[in-house]
Design an enzyme around this catalytic site. Sequence first.
Site, PDB file in Angstrom:
ATOM      1  N   GLY A 113      73.125  34.906   4.771  1.00 20.28           N
ATOM      2  CA  GLY A 113      73.391  33.947   3.707  1.00 20.28           C
ATOM      3  C   GLY A 113      72.606  34.215   2.437  1.00 20.28           C
ATOM      4  N   LEU A 116      73.951  34.534  -0.501  1.00 23.78           N
ATOM      5  CA  LEU A 116      74.717  35.740  -0.807  1.00 23.78           C
ATOM      6  C   LEU A 116      74.565  36.186  -2.257  1.00 23.78           C
ATOM      7  CD1 LEU A 116      77.969  34.752   1.116  1.00 23.78           C
ATOM      8  CD2 LEU A 116      75.999  36.058   1.935  1.00 23.78           C
ATOM      9  N   HIS A 119      76.053  41.566  -0.785  1.00 25.06           N
ATOM     10  CA  HIS A 119      76.836  41.045   0.340  1.00 25.06           C
ATOM     11  C   HIS A 119      78.324  41.043  -0.009  1.00 25.06           C
ATOM     12  CE1 HIS A 119      72.925  38.727   0.814  1.00 25.06           C
ATOM     13  NE2 HIS A 119      73.023  39.319   1.978  1.00 25.06           N
ATOM     14  N   ASP A 134      69.810  48.639   4.016  1.00 25.37           N
ATOM     15  CA  ASP A 134      68.974  48.596   5.210  1.00 25.37           C
ATOM     16  C   ASP A 134      69.296  49.825   6.053  1.00 25.37           C
ATOM     17  OD1 ASP A 134      67.698  45.743   5.055  1.00 25.37           O
ATOM     18  OD2 ASP A 134      69.787  45.520   4.482  1.00 25.37           O
ATOM     19  N   GLN A 148      68.400  49.852   9.742  1.00 28.03           N
ATOM     20  CA  GLN A 148      69.253  48.893  10.465  1.00 28.03           C
ATOM     21  C   GLN A 148      70.585  49.553  10.817  1.00 28.03           C
ATOM     22  OE1 GLN A 148      69.511  44.510   9.706  1.00 28.03           O
ATOM     23  NE2 GLN A 148      71.279  45.075   8.468  1.00 28.03           N
ATOM     24  N   ARG A 193      65.427  38.431  -1.420  1.00 32.41           N
ATOM     25  CA  ARG A 193      63.997  38.205  -1.661  1.00 32.41           C
ATOM     26  C   ARG A 193      63.601  38.434  -3.123  1.00 32.41           C
ATOM     27  NH1 ARG A 193      63.507  40.614   3.905  1.00 32.41           N
ATOM     28  NH2 ARG A 193      62.802  38.902   5.223  1.00 32.41           N
TER      29      ARG A 193
HETATM   30  P1  PAJ Z   1      71.164  40.266   5.125  1.00 30.84           P
HETATM   31  O1  PAJ Z   1      69.812  40.664   4.643  1.00 30.84           O
HETATM   32  O2  PAJ Z   1      71.715  38.951   4.692  1.00 30.84           O
HETATM   33  O3  PAJ Z   1      72.167  41.382   4.726  1.00 30.84           O
HETATM   34  C1  PAJ Z   1      73.511  41.348   5.148  1.00 30.84           C
HETATM   35  C2  PAJ Z   1      74.159  42.678   4.821  1.00 30.84           C
HETATM   36  O4  PAJ Z   1      74.159  42.873   3.417  1.00 30.84           O
HETATM   37  C3  PAJ Z   1      73.386  43.866   5.459  1.00 30.84           C
HETATM   38  O5  PAJ Z   1      74.314  44.795   6.002  1.00 30.84           O
HETATM   39  C4  PAJ Z   1      72.665  44.446   4.250  1.00 30.84           C
HETATM   40  O6  PAJ Z   1      72.380  45.833   4.377  1.00 30.84           O
HETATM   41  C5  PAJ Z   1      73.665  44.170   3.136  1.00 30.84           C
HETATM   42  N1  PAJ Z   1      73.005  44.201   1.829  1.00 30.84           N
HETATM   43  C6  PAJ Z   1      71.912  43.521   1.427  1.00 30.84           C
HETATM   44  N2  PAJ Z   1      71.564  43.859   0.163  1.00 30.84           N
HETATM   45  C7  PAJ Z   1      72.456  44.790  -0.228  1.00 30.84           C
HETATM   46  C8  PAJ Z   1      72.636  45.558  -1.436  1.00 30.84           C
HETATM   47  N3  PAJ Z   1      71.824  45.419  -2.486  1.00 30.84           N
HETATM   48  N4  PAJ Z   1      73.669  46.433  -1.487  1.00 30.84           N
HETATM   49  C9  PAJ Z   1      74.504  46.587  -0.418  1.00 30.84           C
HETATM   50  N5  PAJ Z   1      74.393  45.905   0.735  1.00 30.84           N
HETATM   51  C10 PAJ Z   1      73.380  45.016   0.824  1.00 30.84           C
HETATM   52  O7  PAJ Z   1      70.822  42.461   7.152  1.00 30.84           O
HETATM   53  C11 PAJ Z   1      70.854  41.297   7.538  1.00 30.84           C
HETATM   54  O8  PAJ Z   1      71.165  40.230   6.735  1.00 30.84           O
HETATM   55  C12 PAJ Z   1      70.573  40.911   8.992  1.00 30.84           C
HETATM   56  O9  PAJ Z   1      69.645  41.806   9.542  1.00 30.84           O
HETATM   57  C13 PAJ Z   1      71.852  40.858   9.866  1.00 30.84           C
HETATM   58  C14 PAJ Z   1      72.534  42.223   9.982  1.00 30.84           C
HETATM   59  C15 PAJ Z   1      72.837  39.823   9.320  1.00 30.84           C
HETATM   60  C16 PAJ Z   1      71.449  40.412  11.312  1.00 30.84           C
HETATM   61  O10 PAJ Z   1      70.826  39.174  11.287  1.00 30.84           O
END
Ligand code: PAJ
Length: 286
Positions: free
Chosen positions: A28, A30, A34, A147, A150, A184
């Site tokens: 979330g 977002l 995302h 990530d 990940q 963050r």
């Molecule tokens: P979250 O940090 O909310 O990120 C969700 C997805 O968005 C992840 O696959 C992350 O790599 C992607 N994301 C975040 N910032 C990004 C950016 N600047 N450019 C492209 N993609 C981006 O990652 C998680 O949540 C959690 O670990 C989750 C996989 C949901 C498990 O709880």
Amino acid sequence: MKIVKTLEELRTARTHLNAPVGLVPTMGFLHAGHLSLVQCARQDCASVVVSIYVNPTQFGPNEDFAAYPRDVDRDLDLLRDAGVNLVWVPTEEVMYPHGYQTFVTVEEITQVLEGAMRPTHFRGVTTIVAKLFNAVQPDKAFFGQKDAQQVAVLQQMVRDLNFNLEMVVCPIVREKDGLALSSRNIYLDVDQRKAALVLSRSLRKARELFAAGERDAIKIHQAMDAVFADEPLARSQYISLVDPKTLLDIEKIETEALVSMAVYMGKTRLIDNTILGKPDLTLDQP
Ligand code: PAJ
């Protein structure tokens, strides 16, 4: 757009979705990063499911679980506009009911980089993502290169546990000035926000050297350290050059290297990365 909370509601809604079904797991709050995964999923799949769940088991005891930013109403508006079919917002009762005791662990590649700094983090990620995959049964799942570890860990889990789905990795979305989008980033004050450009600047430096023929990982590392030396507000926790699949340290780069880092700006911990030997449109543009 349908919004569901319980497993029963999810399973019923799932039966009404056209295949292929794409899943975008999120915590979330977002942002455009995302939403780029949602766009990717829309292009590839007939239906798109997004999950929103701030997963407690992937936060360490001294990390920001309680303070992690949340705004589900705003998220739902964004997802509606983005053309999502189904949003699953499970509660803790659904994901970790009383007496819960089963975890998924991926071994070697979770011990390095982020895993070395955050020892219980990936156990939480693999457990929750395995549960999301089991519940949603997607044909494809979309994750961000942001990530990088990940992605590597989840790809390993999908292979090892025979999940019947395709993992799709989407590029890092950055602000115009180069800062990778992250939930963050809102913790940064004005000075820290400016100083945070040191991450993308040092990655660009690594790419420039690689493009000019440098293959010695130590030399690239030193040049990145020098970029950090000019930015007193940033404290790098690690900078690593590793094989993108095994995540083991590289000395001489043969084909590709994942350059990744974690950096403290005050109390805020930021991560960023690039793969040398692969185009990176988000860093290579003039
Ligand atoms: P979250 O940090 O909310 O990120 C969700 C997805 O968005 C992840 O696959 C992350 O790599 C992607 N994301 C975040 N910032 C990004 C950016 N600047 N450019 C492209 N993609 C981006 O990652 C998680 O949540 C959690 O670990 C989750 C996989 C949901 C498990 O709880």
